[in-house]
Structures are given as C-alpha cells and as structure tokens.
Design an enzyme around this catalytic site. Structure first.
Site, short mmCIF file in Angstrom:
data_model
loop_
_atom_site.label_atom_id
_atom_site.label_comp_id
_atom_site.label_asym_id
_atom_site.label_seq_id
_atom_site.Cartn_x
_atom_site.Cartn_y
_atom_site.Cartn_z
N THR A 17 0.83 -1.21 0.00
CA THR A 17 0.00 0.00 0.00
C THR A 17 0.86 1.25 0.00
O THR A 17 0.57 2.23 -0.70
CB THR A 17 -0.94 0.00 1.21
OG1 THR A 17 -1.73 -1.19 1.22
CG2 THR A 17 -1.87 1.21 1.16
N LYS A 38 -7.97 -1.60 -5.10
CA LYS A 38 -7.64 -2.82 -4.36
C LYS A 38 -8.81 -3.78 -4.56
O LYS A 38 -9.83 -3.67 -3.85
CB LYS A 38 -7.40 -2.52 -2.88
CG LYS A 38 -6.81 -3.72 -2.12
CD LYS A 38 -6.42 -3.33 -0.71
CE LYS A 38 -5.87 -4.53 0.07
NZ LYS A 38 -4.49 -4.89 -0.35
N ASP A 55 -6.37 0.07 3.91
CA ASP A 55 -5.55 0.22 2.71
C ASP A 55 -6.33 0.93 1.61
O ASP A 55 -5.78 1.78 0.89
CB ASP A 55 -5.08 -1.14 2.20
CG ASP A 55 -4.08 -1.80 3.13
OD1 ASP A 55 -3.57 -1.13 4.04
OD2 ASP A 55 -3.81 -3.01 2.95
N GLU A 116 -3.56 -2.69 -6.40
CA GLU A 116 -2.82 -3.38 -5.34
C GLU A 116 -3.41 -4.75 -5.08
O GLU A 116 -4.62 -4.89 -4.85
CB GLU A 116 -2.84 -2.56 -4.05
CG GLU A 116 -2.08 -3.23 -2.92
CD GLU A 116 -2.31 -2.60 -1.56
OE1 GLU A 116 -2.02 -3.27 -0.55
OE2 GLU A 116 -2.78 -1.45 -1.50
N GLY A 117 -2.56 -5.77 -5.11
CA GLY A 117 -3.01 -7.12 -4.82
C GLY A 117 -3.18 -7.35 -3.33
O GLY A 117 -3.00 -6.45 -2.50
N ALA A 118 -3.53 -8.59 -2.98
CA ALA A 118 -3.68 -8.99 -1.57
C ALA A 118 -2.63 -10.05 -1.25
O ALA A 118 -2.51 -11.03 -1.98
CB ALA A 118 -5.09 -9.54 -1.33
N GLY A 119 -1.87 -9.83 -0.17
CA GLY A 119 -0.86 -10.81 0.20
C GLY A 119 0.18 -10.99 -0.89
O GLY A 119 0.62 -10.04 -1.52
N ASN A 176 11.84 -2.72 0.26
CA ASN A 176 11.22 -1.87 1.27
C ASN A 176 11.73 -2.26 2.66
O ASN A 176 11.42 -3.34 3.16
CB ASN A 176 9.69 -2.02 1.21
CG ASN A 176 9.00 -0.99 2.09
OD1 ASN A 176 9.50 0.09 2.31
ND2 ASN A 176 7.82 -1.35 2.59
#
Length: 204
Positions: A17, A38, A55, A116-119, A176
């Site tokens: 995010t 998302k 998010d 944005e994807g999940a996991g 990151n």
C-alpha cells in the site's frame, strides 16, 4: 497517456500500500488523473454505513480521481483473514469478471490505474483463482515489493520464479526496509539485486 500497474509482493504487511500510494502521488504531482484500486480487501471497519478497508482508504486519499467505492474495492470482507476463507465465511463468490469490469471502468475515469493485490502472488481467491492469475488477467506491468526482513530472499525468489514461469510482465521491484533491525541488510540487498538483475530497482 493510459497506463496501469499491478503492485504485489513477498507477503502481507510488507508495504504494498505504501508503494502504491507513493506511485499514485508521483503521477498526481505530474498532473495525471490517477486512481488506486484494491480488488480484494480483508479486514474492514463500518464507516458511514459502508465497510471500508484501511488500505483502500489510503489509496483513495492518494488518488485525485473520485471513483465509486465498489469500483475501487469490489470485494471487502470484514475479517482480516485470507481472502478465500473470508469469502467463504460471508458466503460470497469472488468473480474475476466483476474485478475486470471494475478495473475497466476505472480506466475510463483515469489516465493511470494503480492496482494493489492482496498478500503474495499465490494467495488463493477461490479454488481456481490466485492473485497471480488475477495479475495475468489484468495483463498490466507488475511492480514487486520485497519486504526487507529475515526470510525475504526465499519469498522473493519463489515469487520471481512464479512471475517468470507465468510470463507476467515485471516493470520493476522495490526493496522496502520494513525491519530497521535487520542484520546484514546490505548483503541481503546485494543477493536480491543479483537475482533480479535486468529488472529495474525502483525507489519510493
């Protein structure tokens, strides 16, 4: 200009995010109409009669395009658990076509869509659909986020194999630094740079 990006990464809680919002803000600052999306979110609060994920709120705040919530976030589940389990608990079937239609609608409103994807890539959405297959269906460049912490090399290289085996278009990757106490950060980063050679490392 019409462009889109799919943000995925090594795991949950590793900064997807953050990277997505930074990318949105950069393009907004350049004068583009930009919207975040998302498709699937798990873990929501009731806000003004609507279930909203944190998010998703951040993506919408970074965007400069006013888009309906059901396009930005077609599937929002209450419990902060794996999406396919959350969907089962709420007796909802995640449909790829619903996500693709929402994405297409957003492309009509904005110059740039940041999804944005999940996991991680192999998180299941149902028995026959994973995040990787969603990314393939969208067929947009991927920005891959590595959460820099112990164990990230394995997660990153497994994900890289998945993306390469499925011929997913990798635009770039981000290291990151989520663990300020990570030992041998420079050495871990150098290992990743070696394996991601030829794929641009992006700064956010």
């Amino acid at each position: 200009m019409k462009q889109a990006f799919f943000i995925t990464g090594t795991d949950t809680g590793i900064g997807k995010t953050f990277v997505a919002c930074q990318l949105i803000r950069q393009y907004v600052a350049q004068g583009y109409r930009v919207v975040g999306m998302k498709p699937i979110a798990a873990g929501c609060d009731l806000v003004d009669g609507q279930w909203v994920n944190e998010d998703v709120k951040l993506l919408m705040q970074a965007s400069n395009v006013d888009a309906p919530l059901h396009w930005v976030n077609p599937y929002c589940f209450k419990a902060p658990i794996a999406p396919h389990i959350a969907a089962q608990q709420e007796n909802i079937a995640i449909q790829l076509e619903v996500i693709l239609q929402a994405y297409q609608a957003l492309t009509e409103l904005a110059d740039i869509v940041v999804v944005e994807g999940a996991g991680g890539l192999l998180v299941p959405l149902h028995a026959e659909l994973t995040i990787a297959e969603l990314a393939a269906a969208l067929n947009i460049p991927i920005i891959f986020v590595v959460g820099m912490r112990l164990g990230c090399i394995n997660h990153a290289l497994l994900s890289l194999e998945v993306m390469q085996a499925r011929h997913l278009p990798i635009q770039g990757w981000v290291a990151n630094p989520i663990d300020p106490a990570m030992q041998c950060y420079a050495e871990n980063l150098a290992t990743l740079q070696q394996h991601f050679k030829g794929i641009p490392q992006l700064q956010c």
